[in-house]
Design a protein around this motif. Structure first.
Motif, PDB file in Angstrom:
ATOM      1  N   ASN A 240       0.819  -1.218   0.000  1.00  0.00           N
ATOM      2  CA  ASN A 240       0.000   0.000   0.000  1.00  0.00           C
ATOM      3  C   ASN A 240       0.849   1.263   0.000  1.00  0.00           C
ATOM      4  OD1 ASN A 240      -2.571  -1.304   0.123  1.00  0.00           O
ATOM      5  ND2 ASN A 240      -2.211  -1.722   2.298  1.00  0.00           N
ATOM      6  N   LYS A 241       2.112   1.127   0.375  1.00  0.00           N
ATOM      7  CA  LYS A 241       2.993   2.299   0.478  1.00  0.00           C
ATOM      8  C   LYS A 241       3.700   2.638  -0.835  1.00  0.00           C
ATOM      9  CE  LYS A 241       3.951   1.666   5.424  1.00  0.00           C
ATOM     10  NZ  LYS A 241       4.995   1.440   6.453  1.00  0.00           N
ATOM     11  N   THR A 242       3.610   1.775  -1.823  1.00  0.00           N
ATOM     12  CA  THR A 242       4.356   1.983  -3.066  1.00  0.00           C
ATOM     13  C   THR A 242       3.629   2.918  -4.022  1.00  0.00           C
ATOM     14  OG1 THR A 242       3.352   0.102  -4.208  1.00  0.00           O
ATOM     15  CG2 THR A 242       5.318  -0.353  -2.884  1.00  0.00           C
ATOM     16  N   PHE A 243       4.363   3.411  -5.018  1.00  0.00           N
ATOM     17  CA  PHE A 243       3.786   4.240  -6.078  1.00  0.00           C
ATOM     18  C   PHE A 243       3.181   3.371  -7.179  1.00  0.00           C
ATOM     19  CE2 PHE A 243       5.817   8.726  -6.012  1.00  0.00           C
ATOM     20  CZ  PHE A 243       5.647   8.816  -4.645  1.00  0.00           C
ATOM     21  N   ALA A 244       3.961   2.414  -7.680  1.00  0.00           N
ATOM     22  CA  ALA A 244       3.579   1.721  -8.917  1.00  0.00           C
ATOM     23  C   ALA A 244       3.430   0.218  -8.798  1.00  0.00           C
ATOM     24  CB  ALA A 244       4.606   2.035 -10.017  1.00  0.00           C
ATOM     25  N   PHE A 245       4.185  -0.421  -7.913  1.00  0.00           N
ATOM     26  CA  PHE A 245       4.300  -1.876  -7.960  1.00  0.00           C
ATOM     27  C   PHE A 245       3.639  -2.569  -6.764  1.00  0.00           C
ATOM     28  CE2 PHE A 245       8.164  -0.086 -10.031  1.00  0.00           C
ATOM     29  CZ  PHE A 245       7.810  -0.404 -11.330  1.00  0.00           C
ATOM     30  N   THR A 246       3.200  -3.797  -7.009  1.00  0.00           N
ATOM     31  CA  THR A 246       2.521  -4.559  -5.966  1.00  0.00           C
ATOM     32  C   THR A 246       2.814  -6.053  -6.114  1.00  0.00           C
ATOM     33  OG1 THR A 246       0.375  -4.921  -4.894  1.00  0.00           O
ATOM     34  CG2 THR A 246       0.380  -4.864  -7.299  1.00  0.00           C
ATOM     35  N   THR A 311      15.430  -3.681 -16.576  1.00  0.00           N
ATOM     36  CA  THR A 311      15.227  -3.484 -18.011  1.00  0.00           C
ATOM     37  C   THR A 311      13.798  -3.076 -18.332  1.00  0.00           C
ATOM     38  OG1 THR A 311      16.975  -5.061 -18.551  1.00  0.00           O
ATOM     39  CG2 THR A 311      15.301  -4.650 -20.252  1.00  0.00           C
ATOM     40  N   ALA A 312      12.855  -3.728 -17.693  1.00  0.00           N
ATOM     41  CA  ALA A 312      11.428  -3.459 -17.906  1.00  0.00           C
ATOM     42  C   ALA A 312      10.678  -3.996 -16.696  1.00  0.00           C
ATOM     43  CB  ALA A 312      10.936  -4.113 -19.199  1.00  0.00           C
ATOM     44  N   PHE A 313       9.368  -3.733 -16.646  1.00  0.00           N
ATOM     45  CA  PHE A 313       8.587  -4.046 -15.461  1.00  0.00           C
ATOM     46  C   PHE A 313       7.561  -5.151 -15.733  1.00  0.00           C
ATOM     47  CE2 PHE A 313       9.290   0.649 -15.688  1.00  0.00           C
ATOM     48  CZ  PHE A 313      10.385   0.686 -14.831  1.00  0.00           C
ATOM     49  N   THR A 314       7.409  -6.057 -14.772  1.00  0.00           N
ATOM     50  CA  THR A 314       6.450  -7.152 -14.872  1.00  0.00           C
ATOM     51  C   THR A 314       5.029  -6.602 -14.841  1.00  0.00           C
ATOM     52  OG1 THR A 314       8.007  -8.629 -13.753  1.00  0.00           O
ATOM     53  CG2 THR A 314       5.690  -9.301 -13.810  1.00  0.00           C
ATOM     54  N   ARG A 315       4.259  -6.867 -15.898  1.00  0.00           N
ATOM     55  CA  ARG A 315       2.911  -6.282 -16.005  1.00  0.00           C
ATOM     56  C   ARG A 315       2.024  -6.650 -14.824  1.00  0.00           C
ATOM     57  NH1 ARG A 315       1.268  -4.116 -21.230  1.00  0.00           N
ATOM     58  NH2 ARG A 315      -0.776  -3.871 -20.293  1.00  0.00           N
ATOM     59  N   GLU A 316       2.096  -7.901 -14.390  1.00  0.00           N
ATOM     60  CA  GLU A 316       1.220  -8.374 -13.322  1.00  0.00           C
ATOM     61  C   GLU A 316       1.528  -7.723 -11.979  1.00  0.00           C
ATOM     62  OE1 GLU A 316       2.972 -10.388 -15.343  1.00  0.00           O
ATOM     63  OE2 GLU A 316       1.313 -10.917 -16.689  1.00  0.00           O
ATOM     64  N   GLU A 317       2.686  -7.065 -11.862  1.00  0.00           N
ATOM     65  CA  GLU A 317       3.072  -6.461 -10.594  1.00  0.00           C
ATOM     66  C   GLU A 317       2.977  -4.932 -10.643  1.00  0.00           C
ATOM     67  OE1 GLU A 317       6.855  -8.194  -9.550  1.00  0.00           O
ATOM     68  OE2 GLU A 317       6.010 -10.217  -9.485  1.00  0.00           O
ATOM     69  N   ILE A 318       2.236  -4.414 -11.623  1.00  0.00           N
ATOM     70  CA  ILE A 318       1.971  -2.980 -11.724  1.00  0.00           C
ATOM     71  C   ILE A 318       0.556  -2.718 -11.232  1.00  0.00           C
ATOM     72  CG2 ILE A 318       1.726  -1.024 -13.310  1.00  0.00           C
ATOM     73  CD1 ILE A 318       3.794  -2.396 -15.112  1.00  0.00           C
ATOM     74  N   LYS A 319       0.390  -1.734 -10.375  1.00  0.00           N
ATOM     75  CA  LYS A 319      -0.927  -1.430  -9.814  1.00  0.00           C
ATOM     76  C   LYS A 319      -1.912  -1.045 -10.913  1.00  0.00           C
ATOM     77  CE  LYS A 319       0.535  -0.134  -5.154  1.00  0.00           C
ATOM     78  NZ  LYS A 319       0.554   0.917  -4.104  1.00  0.00           N
ATOM     79  N   SER A 320      -3.181  -1.347 -10.696  1.00  0.00           N
ATOM     80  CA  SER A 320      -4.214  -1.144 -11.720  1.00  0.00           C
ATOM     81  C   SER A 320      -4.447   0.327 -12.054  1.00  0.00           C
ATOM     82  CB  SER A 320      -5.539  -1.775 -11.263  1.00  0.00           C
ATOM     83  OG  SER A 320      -5.965  -1.200 -10.035  1.00  0.00           O
ATOM     84  N   ASN A 321      -4.077   1.237 -11.152  1.00  0.00           N
ATOM     85  CA  ASN A 321      -4.292   2.658 -11.414  1.00  0.00           C
ATOM     86  C   ASN A 321      -3.095   3.331 -12.087  1.00  0.00           C
ATOM     87  OD1 ASN A 321      -2.641   2.460  -9.157  1.00  0.00           O
ATOM     88  ND2 ASN A 321      -3.487   4.275  -8.158  1.00  0.00           N
ATOM     89  N   VAL A 322      -2.106   2.534 -12.493  1.00  0.00           N
ATOM     90  CA  VAL A 322      -0.914   3.053 -13.171  1.00  0.00           C
ATOM     91  C   VAL A 322      -1.032   2.769 -14.668  1.00  0.00           C
ATOM     92  CG1 VAL A 322       1.602   2.833 -13.388  1.00  0.00           C
ATOM     93  CG2 VAL A 322       0.529   2.779 -11.126  1.00  0.00           C
ATOM     94  N   LEU A 323      -0.776   3.767 -15.488  1.00  0.00           N
ATOM     95  CA  LEU A 323      -0.889   3.639 -16.939  1.00  0.00           C
ATOM     96  C   LEU A 323       0.379   3.050 -17.539  1.00  0.00           C
ATOM     97  CD1 LEU A 323      -2.470   6.999 -18.193  1.00  0.00           C
ATOM     98  CD2 LEU A 323      -3.479   4.720 -18.366  1.00  0.00           C
ATOM     99  N   THR A 330       6.258  -8.713 -27.480  1.00  0.00           N
ATOM    100  CA  THR A 330       6.826 -10.057 -27.586  1.00  0.00           C
ATOM    101  C   THR A 330       6.785 -10.780 -26.252  1.00  0.00           C
ATOM    102  OG1 THR A 330       8.326  -9.309 -29.339  1.00  0.00           O
ATOM    103  CG2 THR A 330       8.873 -11.383 -28.243  1.00  0.00           C
ATOM    104  N   ASN A 331       7.085 -10.035 -25.186  1.00  0.00           N
ATOM    105  CA  ASN A 331       7.180 -10.639 -23.858  1.00  0.00           C
ATOM    106  C   ASN A 331       6.142 -10.104 -22.885  1.00  0.00           C
ATOM    107  OD1 ASN A 331       8.545 -12.581 -22.331  1.00  0.00           O
ATOM    108  ND2 ASN A 331       9.825 -11.046 -21.324  1.00  0.00           N
ATOM    109  N   GLY A 332       5.245  -9.249 -23.361  1.00  0.00           N
ATOM    110  CA  GLY A 332       4.196  -8.715 -22.503  1.00  0.00           C
ATOM    111  C   GLY A 332       4.709  -7.926 -21.318  1.00  0.00           C
ATOM    112  N   GLU A 333       5.810  -7.200 -21.511  1.00  0.00           N
ATOM    113  CA  GLU A 333       6.401  -6.445 -20.405  1.00  0.00           C
ATOM    114  C   GLU A 333       6.178  -4.950 -20.581  1.00  0.00           C
ATOM    115  OE1 GLU A 333      10.272  -8.080 -21.085  1.00  0.00           O
ATOM    116  OE2 GLU A 333      10.986  -6.273 -22.099  1.00  0.00           O
ATOM    117  N   ALA A 334       6.094  -4.227 -19.478  1.00  0.00           N
ATOM    118  CA  ALA A 334       5.914  -2.774 -19.514  1.00  0.00           C
ATOM    119  C   ALA A 334       7.276  -2.099 -19.456  1.00  0.00           C
ATOM    120  CB  ALA A 334       5.057  -2.330 -18.341  1.00  0.00           C
ATOM    121  N   LYS A 335       7.506  -1.176 -20.369  1.00  0.00           N
ATOM    122  CA  LYS A 335       8.788  -0.468 -20.440  1.00  0.00           C
ATOM    123  C   LYS A 335       8.693   0.936 -19.861  1.00  0.00           C
ATOM    124  CE  LYS A 335      13.060  -0.088 -22.153  1.00  0.00           C
ATOM    125  NZ  LYS A 335      14.171  -0.959 -21.744  1.00  0.00           N
TER     126      LYS A 335
END
Length: 396
Positions: A240-246, A311-323, A330-335
């Motif tokens: 709950n304390k983070t900005f983007a990741f969970t 290098t990039a961020f795991t999509r499943e570990e990005i909070k739903s309110n982050v764009l 290719t790898n479904g990753e957020a850059k």
């Protein structure tokens, strides 16, 4: 600012900043010819463009009106955003760091956009309040010295940097670097919540969130802080304390060059090779979503990938309110991601250097004169101009 006509996209941002410093307004034409800038026609501006090698066109009042009418049409995914004030820029970076150690510092210097450097003392003394925009150099906010221990524990530069960090923490009244870095991260958090704009690349992004999530928990092993970590610390992490990741899992092994499962570097091995490493920018509605549209302005929708500690961020570990602004399909990753925190904004960008694919310790610096039209570097500069935009009143 399209691919065909502009010969130096990066310095064009510097021209725009220079015009704003003259207290002149600029219209940023979102999605029009690569996100072009419309500014007054003066001899000084023309001369400055010529000196800096920036391509420009002089257009008539009638042509200007025609362009703005086209942009204003409901059928066009375009918008004209007014830039009003040159933002005051701070780069959070260790004392004595060379400009080429960090892509943002390098591109600001190349584009001739002025900035000031700050570090822990200034941040802890509320020095960020004097700035509109903050970039975080590739910092490790967890107090684990970049997780370089496994490969570089005997290297002179690592030993020296560790000593310097410990000396600074002691000077500032802390017994551990991790405690000092946590307080710095909390000050930065408060700066954003209060209305600041924060941009971070590579490991500064995930280590910042990890430090916030581990407030009051010892996640450092003895070689980092002199004592053992808390038992079962993973179960105590507060997302709950983070900005983007969970929901991320921390890397407990001090010899592994990785902070957590947020990073995609190891997960992409054998899947994403250099020849197919590109990320695509998302297409937003310029009229309804001007902020993400602004941050994605470019002369191409497909940008070359590049690596880093993160290098990039795991999509499943990005909070739903982050764009997610940019992704590797290719790898479904957020850059490239963006979010709101309190009254402020943050943008996280994976990788170390957009024009150095696999940057390693000791590599020579990137010469931006060889990459004046770099799409990857343009994304950084979009963020620099973002705070200059006039804020529209929210509909109620």
């Amino acid at each position: 600012m399209d691919a065909e006509m502009q010969r130096n996209h990066l310095k064009a941002y510097g021209i725009t900043y220079w015009v704003l410093e003259k207290q002149l307004k600029v219209k940023w034409l979102l999605n029009y010819r690569g996100g072009s800038f419309l500014m007054p026609d003066t001899e000084d501006i023309q001369r400055e463009c010529q000196i800096r090698g920036v391509s420009f066109e002089v257009i008539s009042d009638s042509k200007t009106e025609s362009i703005l009418e086209e942009i204003n049409s409901p059928s066009q995914n375009m918008e004209a955003v007014i830039l009003e004030k040159a933002p005051k820029i701070a780069v959070y970076t260790p004392y004595g760091k060379q400009p080429w150690d960090d892509a943002v510092t390098m591109v600001l210097t190349y584009a001739e956009i002025p900035y000031e450097t700050v570090y822990d003392k200034e941040v802890l003394n509320d020095g960020l309040l004097a700035f509109d925009w903050l970039h975080l150099h590739h910092e490790d906010f967890t107090g684990q010295f970049g997780k370089f221990y496994g490969a570089y524990k005997s290297a002179a530069w690592y030993i020296q940097e560790k000593k310097e960090a410990e000396a600074l923490a002691t000077k500032l009244g802390y017994s551990k670097v991790s405690q000092e870095k946590l307080d710095v991260a909390l000050k930065i958090r408060d700066y954003v919540i209060g209305g600041g704009f924060m941009f971070a690349m590579c490991s500064a992004a995930d280590s910042f969130d990890i430090a916030l999530s581990a407030e009051g928990i010892d996640i450092c092993e003895p070689m980092f802080d002199g004592d053992g970590s808390d038992a079962n610390y993973q179960s105590k992490i507060d997302y709950n304390k983070t900005f983007a990741f969970t929901d991320f899992k921390l890397e407990r092994n001090p010899s592994v060059y990785e902070f957590s499962t947020i990073d995609m570097t190891q997960k992409r091995m054998g899947i994403v090779t250099r020849s197919v490493d590109y990320f695509s920018l998302m297409d937003f509605s310029a009229k309804w979503d001007p902020i993400p549209t602004m941050l994605c302005q470019n002369h191409t929708a497909l940008v070359k990938g590049f690596m880093g500690q993160t290098t990039a961020f795991t999509r499943e570990e990005i909070k739903s309110n982050v764009l997610v602004l940019g992704e590797n399909k290719t790898n479904g990753e957020a850059k490239y991601i963006h979010g709101i925190k309190g009254k402020g904004f943050f943008t996280f960008y994976g990788g170390h250097d957009p024009e150095d694919y696999q940057h390693r310790v000791g590599d020579s610096k990137t010469e931006l004169d060889l990459h004046p039209t770099s799409p990857g570097y343009r994304l950084i500069l979009n963020n620099v101009l973002f705070p200059a935009a006039r804020k529209k009143k929210q509909k109620t």
